[in-house]
Design a protein around this motif. Structure first.
Motif, PDB file in Angstrom:
ATOM      1  N   GLU A   1      -0.284   5.990   4.066  1.00 12.14           N
ATOM      2  CA  GLU A   1      -2.215   6.150   2.617  1.00 12.14           C
ATOM      3  C   GLU A   1      -1.819   4.621   3.301  1.00 12.14           C
ATOM      4  O   GLU A   1      -3.249   4.567   3.001  1.00 12.14           O
ATOM      5  CB  GLU A   1      -1.906   6.634   1.784  1.00 12.14           C
ATOM      6  CG  GLU A   1      -1.575   7.868   1.512  1.00 12.14           C
ATOM      7  CD  GLU A   1      -1.320   8.699   0.135  1.00 12.14           C
ATOM      8  OE1 GLU A   1      -1.256   7.538  -1.184  1.00 12.14           O
ATOM      9  OE2 GLU A   1      -1.529  10.032  -0.299  1.00 12.14           O
TER      10      GLU A   1
ATOM     11  N   LEU B   1      -3.596  12.280   6.691  1.00 13.27           N
ATOM     12  CA  LEU B   1      -2.288  11.861   7.134  1.00 13.27           C
ATOM     13  C   LEU B   1      -2.224  12.829   7.738  1.00 13.27           C
ATOM     14  O   LEU B   1      -2.485  13.840   8.071  1.00 13.27           O
ATOM     15  CB  LEU B   1      -1.691  11.752   6.520  1.00 13.27           C
ATOM     16  CG  LEU B   1      -2.383  10.924   5.083  1.00 13.27           C
ATOM     17  CD1 LEU B   1      -0.555  10.167   4.123  1.00 13.27           C
ATOM     18  CD2 LEU B   1      -2.864   9.451   5.178  1.00 13.27           C
TER      19      LEU B   1
ATOM     20  N   ARG C   1       4.859   9.601   3.477  1.00 10.50           N
ATOM     21  CA  ARG C   1       3.120   9.652   3.159  1.00 10.50           C
ATOM     22  C   ARG C   1       2.925   8.734   2.284  1.00 10.50           C
ATOM     23  O   ARG C   1       1.334   8.708   2.453  1.00 10.50           O
ATOM     24  CB  ARG C   1       3.273  10.525   1.894  1.00 10.50           C
ATOM     25  CG  ARG C   1       1.255  11.143   1.626  1.00 10.50           C
ATOM     26  CD  ARG C   1       1.584  12.243   0.889  1.00 10.50           C
ATOM     27  NE  ARG C   1       2.464  12.088  -0.763  1.00 10.50           N
ATOM     28  CZ  ARG C   1       1.827  11.366  -1.248  1.00 10.50           C
ATOM     29  NH1 ARG C   1       0.718  10.973  -1.782  1.00 10.50           N
ATOM     30  NH2 ARG C   1       2.682  11.092  -2.645  1.00 10.50           N
TER      31      ARG C   1
ATOM     32  N   GLU D   1      -4.077  16.095   2.171  1.00  9.72           N
ATOM     33  CA  GLU D   1      -6.146  15.749   1.144  1.00  9.72           C
ATOM     34  C   GLU D   1      -6.339  14.651   2.049  1.00  9.72           C
ATOM     35  O   GLU D   1      -7.089  13.914   1.778  1.00  9.72           O
ATOM     36  CB  GLU D   1      -5.421  16.353   0.096  1.00  9.72           C
ATOM     37  CG  GLU D   1      -5.047  17.418  -0.897  1.00  9.72           C
ATOM     38  CD  GLU D   1      -4.740  17.777  -2.024  1.00  9.72           C
ATOM     39  OE1 GLU D   1      -5.095  16.287  -3.090  1.00  9.72           O
ATOM     40  OE2 GLU D   1      -4.205  18.931  -2.460  1.00  9.72           O
ATOM     41  N   GLN D   2      -5.355  13.862   1.997  1.00  8.33           N
ATOM     42  CA  GLN D   2      -5.518  12.218   2.476  1.00  8.33           C
ATOM     43  C   GLN D   2      -6.588  12.758   4.199  1.00  8.33           C
ATOM     44  O   GLN D   2      -6.242  11.226   4.351  1.00  8.33           O
ATOM     45  CB  GLN D   2      -4.401  11.686   2.717  1.00  8.33           C
ATOM     46  CG  GLN D   2      -3.924  11.742   0.809  1.00  8.33           C
ATOM     47  CD  GLN D   2      -4.749  10.965  -0.463  1.00  8.33           C
ATOM     48  OE1 GLN D   2      -6.312   9.626   0.052  1.00  8.33           O
ATOM     49  NE2 GLN D   2      -5.441  11.275  -1.401  1.00  8.33           N
TER      50      GLN D   2
ATOM     51  N   LEU E   1      -0.328  16.922  -0.015  1.00  8.62           N
ATOM     52  CA  LEU E   1      -0.938  15.448  -0.778  1.00  8.62           C
ATOM     53  C   LEU E   1      -1.141  15.028   0.518  1.00  8.62           C
ATOM     54  O   LEU E   1      -2.376  14.571   0.673  1.00  8.62           O
ATOM     55  CB  LEU E   1      -0.237  15.195  -1.243  1.00  8.62           C
ATOM     56  CG  LEU E   1       0.604  15.625  -3.513  1.00  8.62           C
ATOM     57  CD1 LEU E   1       1.507  14.868  -3.574  1.00  8.62           C
ATOM     58  CD2 LEU E   1      -1.196  15.139  -3.615  1.00  8.62           C
ATOM     59  N   GLY E   2      -0.181  15.507   1.516  1.00  9.46           N
ATOM     60  CA  GLY E   2      -0.980  14.151   2.901  1.00  9.46           C
ATOM     61  C   GLY E   2      -1.559  14.813   3.404  1.00  9.46           C
ATOM     62  O   GLY E   2      -3.171  14.117   4.075  1.00  9.46           O
TER      63      GLY E   2
END
Length: 186
Positions: free
Chosen positions: A157, A134, A153, A131-132, A128-129
């Protein structure tokens, strides 16, 4: 039986569910010899049949050491044209395979979380990180559990300096309190 050679599956070594998978393959003109073997349970046979229906290279996963859920993850990756060799390994459970597959589907460099030292929930937080966009290196460490990873995370964000709470000795509740305080002072 539509002119099918039932001798292929009318055998006491198969249970009725295995027989059904073989029959379904024969009805579709598939080469059932790939899975007509009682070393496969019916769910494994089904995954191999699904792959044959899609004209996939099922030899990648048509192995009894993969359970049917692992086979499913590999098949889904093959259907999407992914490099499944990254996760076609019994060292991954199907949930870890799922997280790696999703990362590949999103075009991510999954190498940062393919280590089996991460469980699927930790892998999810890293994915998920990524994907952002990060810097997941801040928390992609087994010193953090998945809930701690999530707090770090979320802070990243939100554009926070997470260094004050990205510490393994802090439980995720404390991390969340610090993150909320940092957010309110922003």
């Amino acid at each position: 039986n539509q002119g099918l050679d039932i001798s292929v599956y009318a055998n006491t070594k198969y249970d009725y569910l295995q027989m059904e998978q073989i029959r379904l393959g024969l009805e579709q003109g598939l080469d059932v010899s790939v899975y007509a073997d009682n070393k496969f349970i019916w769910e494994q046979m089904q995954q191999i049949r699904f792959g044959l229906e899609e004209r996939l290279n099922v030899s990648v996963y048509a192995k009894p050491e993969f359970n049917w859920k692992q086979m499913d993850e590999i098949r889904l990756g093959l259907e999407k044209g992914l490099d499944v060799s990254i996760y076609t390994d019994t060292k991954y459970d199907y949930e870890q395979m799922y997280e790696i597959r999703l990362g590949l589907e999103h075009g991510l460099d999954v190498s940062g979380y393919t280590d089996t030292k991460f469980n699927c929930l930790q892998m999810r937080q890293i994915r998920l990180g990524l994907e952002q966009g990060l810097d997941v290196s801040v928390y992609a460490d087994t010193k953090f559990n998945c809930m701690q990873m999530q707090q770090i995370r979320l802070g990243l964000e939100q554009g926070l300096d997470v260094s004050s709470y990205a510490k393994p000795e802090l439980n995720y509740n404390k991390m969340g309190i610090i993150r909320e305080k940092l957010l309110s002072n922003k």
